[in-house]
Design a protein around this motif. Structure first.
Motif, PDB file in Angstrom:
ATOM      1  N   ARG A  44       0.830  -1.207   0.000  1.00 51.08           N
ATOM      2  CA  ARG A  44       0.000   0.000   0.000  1.00 51.08           C
ATOM      3  C   ARG A  44       0.862   1.254   0.000  1.00 51.08           C
ATOM      4  O   ARG A  44       0.517   2.246  -0.643  1.00 51.08           O
ATOM      5  CB  ARG A  44      -0.990  -0.033   1.164  1.00 51.08           C
ATOM      6  N   LYS A  49      -1.095   4.497  -1.537  1.00 53.61           N
ATOM      7  CA  LYS A  49      -2.305   4.546  -0.708  1.00 53.61           C
ATOM      8  C   LYS A  49      -2.117   5.393   0.556  1.00 53.61           C
ATOM      9  O   LYS A  49      -3.066   5.630   1.281  1.00 53.61           O
ATOM     10  CB  LYS A  49      -2.732   3.128  -0.288  1.00 53.61           C
ATOM     11  N   ASP A  85      -2.704   5.768   5.583  1.00 50.69           N
ATOM     12  CA  ASP A  85      -3.419   4.991   4.585  1.00 50.69           C
ATOM     13  C   ASP A  85      -4.823   5.580   4.439  1.00 50.69           C
ATOM     14  O   ASP A  85      -5.469   5.909   5.443  1.00 50.69           O
ATOM     15  CB  ASP A  85      -3.496   3.539   5.073  1.00 50.69           C
ATOM     16  N   CYS A  86      -5.281   5.704   3.210  1.00 54.38           N
ATOM     17  CA  CYS A  86      -6.643   6.195   2.971  1.00 54.38           C
ATOM     18  C   CYS A  86      -7.662   5.360   3.759  1.00 54.38           C
ATOM     19  O   CYS A  86      -8.671   5.878   4.232  1.00 54.38           O
ATOM     20  CB  CYS A  86      -6.980   6.135   1.485  1.00 54.38           C
ATOM     21  N   ALA A  87      -7.371   4.084   3.886  1.00 64.47           N
ATOM     22  CA  ALA A  87      -8.258   3.190   4.629  1.00 64.47           C
ATOM     23  C   ALA A  87      -8.363   3.581   6.099  1.00 64.47           C
ATOM     24  O   ALA A  87      -9.399   3.374   6.732  1.00 64.47           O
ATOM     25  CB  ALA A  87      -7.771   1.749   4.519  1.00 64.47           C
ATOM     26  N   LEU A 110     -18.370   1.737   2.541  1.00 61.84           N
ATOM     27  CA  LEU A 110     -17.222   0.885   2.243  1.00 61.84           C
ATOM     28  C   LEU A 110     -17.310   0.272   0.850  1.00 61.84           C
ATOM     29  O   LEU A 110     -16.315   0.227   0.120  1.00 61.84           O
ATOM     30  CB  LEU A 110     -17.084  -0.210   3.301  1.00 61.84           C
ATOM     31  N   ALA A 114     -14.624   1.095  -2.043  1.00 63.80           N
ATOM     32  CA  ALA A 114     -13.850  -0.010  -2.625  1.00 63.80           C
ATOM     33  C   ALA A 114     -14.013  -0.047  -4.147  1.00 63.80           C
ATOM     34  O   ALA A 114     -13.043  -0.241  -4.876  1.00 63.80           O
ATOM     35  CB  ALA A 114     -14.283  -1.340  -2.016  1.00 63.80           C
ATOM     36  N   ASP A 119     -10.125  -0.674  -4.694  1.00 70.32           N
ATOM     37  CA  ASP A 119      -9.305  -1.060  -3.541  1.00 70.32           C
ATOM     38  C   ASP A 119      -9.978  -2.193  -2.768  1.00 70.32           C
ATOM     39  O   ASP A 119     -10.605  -1.970  -1.737  1.00 70.32           O
ATOM     40  CB  ASP A 119      -9.091   0.166  -2.633  1.00 70.32           C
ATOM     41  N   ASP A 121      -8.533  -4.464  -1.124  1.00 72.52           N
ATOM     42  CA  ASP A 121      -7.819  -4.723   0.134  1.00 72.52           C
ATOM     43  C   ASP A 121      -8.371  -3.919   1.302  1.00 72.52           C
ATOM     44  O   ASP A 121      -8.032  -4.188   2.451  1.00 72.52           O
ATOM     45  CB  ASP A 121      -6.318  -4.456  -0.027  1.00 72.52           C
ATOM     46  N   ILE A 122      -9.222  -2.954   1.002  1.00 72.09           N
ATOM     47  CA  ILE A 122      -9.847  -2.180   2.081  1.00 72.09           C
ATOM     48  C   ILE A 122     -10.544  -3.118   3.064  1.00 72.09           C
ATOM     49  O   ILE A 122     -10.557  -2.885   4.262  1.00 72.09           O
ATOM     50  CB  ILE A 122     -10.831  -1.126   1.513  1.00 72.09           C
ATOM     51  N   ILE A 126      -9.965  -2.741   6.914  1.00 70.08           N
ATOM     52  CA  ILE A 126     -10.920  -1.815   7.529  1.00 70.08           C
ATOM     53  C   ILE A 126     -11.192  -2.125   8.994  1.00 70.08           C
ATOM     54  O   ILE A 126     -11.262  -1.218   9.826  1.00 70.08           O
ATOM     55  CB  ILE A 126     -12.227  -1.710   6.701  1.00 70.08           C
ATOM     56  N   TYR A 129      -8.219  -1.081  11.121  1.00 67.48           N
ATOM     57  CA  TYR A 129      -8.191   0.368  11.305  1.00 67.48           C
ATOM     58  C   TYR A 129      -9.365   0.862  12.153  1.00 67.48           C
ATOM     59  O   TYR A 129      -9.225   1.820  12.905  1.00 67.48           O
ATOM     60  CB  TYR A 129      -8.161   1.089   9.956  1.00 67.48           C
TER      61      TYR A 129
END
Length: 186
Positions: A44, A49, A85-87, A110, A114, A119, A121-122, A126, A129
């Motif tokens: 990432r 990311k 990370d944006c996530a 979400l 995604a 993305d 992998d979010i 998620i 995070y």
């Protein structure tokens, strides 16, 4: 570093404001997730990311107005909290929606993110995070409780909120951090 700092700064509250067992489980699960998914975090970073984001994207900072969505109160005082990370930014809003009982809106958010960000992998990240962000709220509340000067009603409400955030972080660490789902419907 941010995760470790949260645990270091709250360890003194375990057994006092926080359930010691839950605190230890959340800390262990967090460390385990970070080690287990090191390669994904590296991917990432390499994939761009990590960005200068908001750093405190909560429900109370998002406003719907006639001319569009307004997001206020960005963390300007600490680059380390903002560059992430944006996530991680999205997770704060998702965690807040979860905390407030808006799971359906959280899932729509979400799924849309995604799909638009391409993305998948979010969904691996998620819940990790969200757990991190719930624990940030635990830390902030514990520090407020320690500072004192609170009326009985405010103190009681803050303790209840802290326990709810801790339970959310605990639930996320048990259910999702241990075995995250790689793919959800996008």
């Amino acid at each position: 570093a941010n995760c470790a700092e949260n645990f270091d700064q709250t360890e003194m509250f375990a057994g006092r404001y926080l359930n010691e067992r839950m605190f230890q489980i959340i800390r262990r699960a967090t460390r385990s997730f970070l080690q287990k998914h090191r390669e994904l975090f590296d991917e990432r970073i390499a994939g761009g990311k990590i960005r200068d984001g908001h750093g405190d994207l909560r429900v109370g900072h998002v406003y719907f107005e006639e001319d569009g969505i307004k997001i206020i109160d960005c963390v300007e005082f600490n680059d380390r909290f903002r560059y992430a990370d944006c996530a991680c930014d999205l997770a704060f809003l998702a965690m807040d929606l979860d905390f407030e009982g808006f799971a359906e809106i959280e899932q729509q958010l979400l799924q849309t993110f995604a799909r638009q960000a391409e993305d998948k992998d979010i969904f691996v990240l998620i819940d990790f995070y969200k757990c991190y962000r719930a624990f940030v709220r635990v830390k902030v509340n514990c520090l407020q409780l320690q500072a004192g000067g609170l009326g009985d009603d405010v103190r009681k409400r803050l303790l209840e909120e802290t326990h709810t955030y801790l339970e959310l972080a605990y639930r996320l660490s048990l259910i999702h951090i241990s075995e995250p789902t790689r793919l959800r419907r996008i």
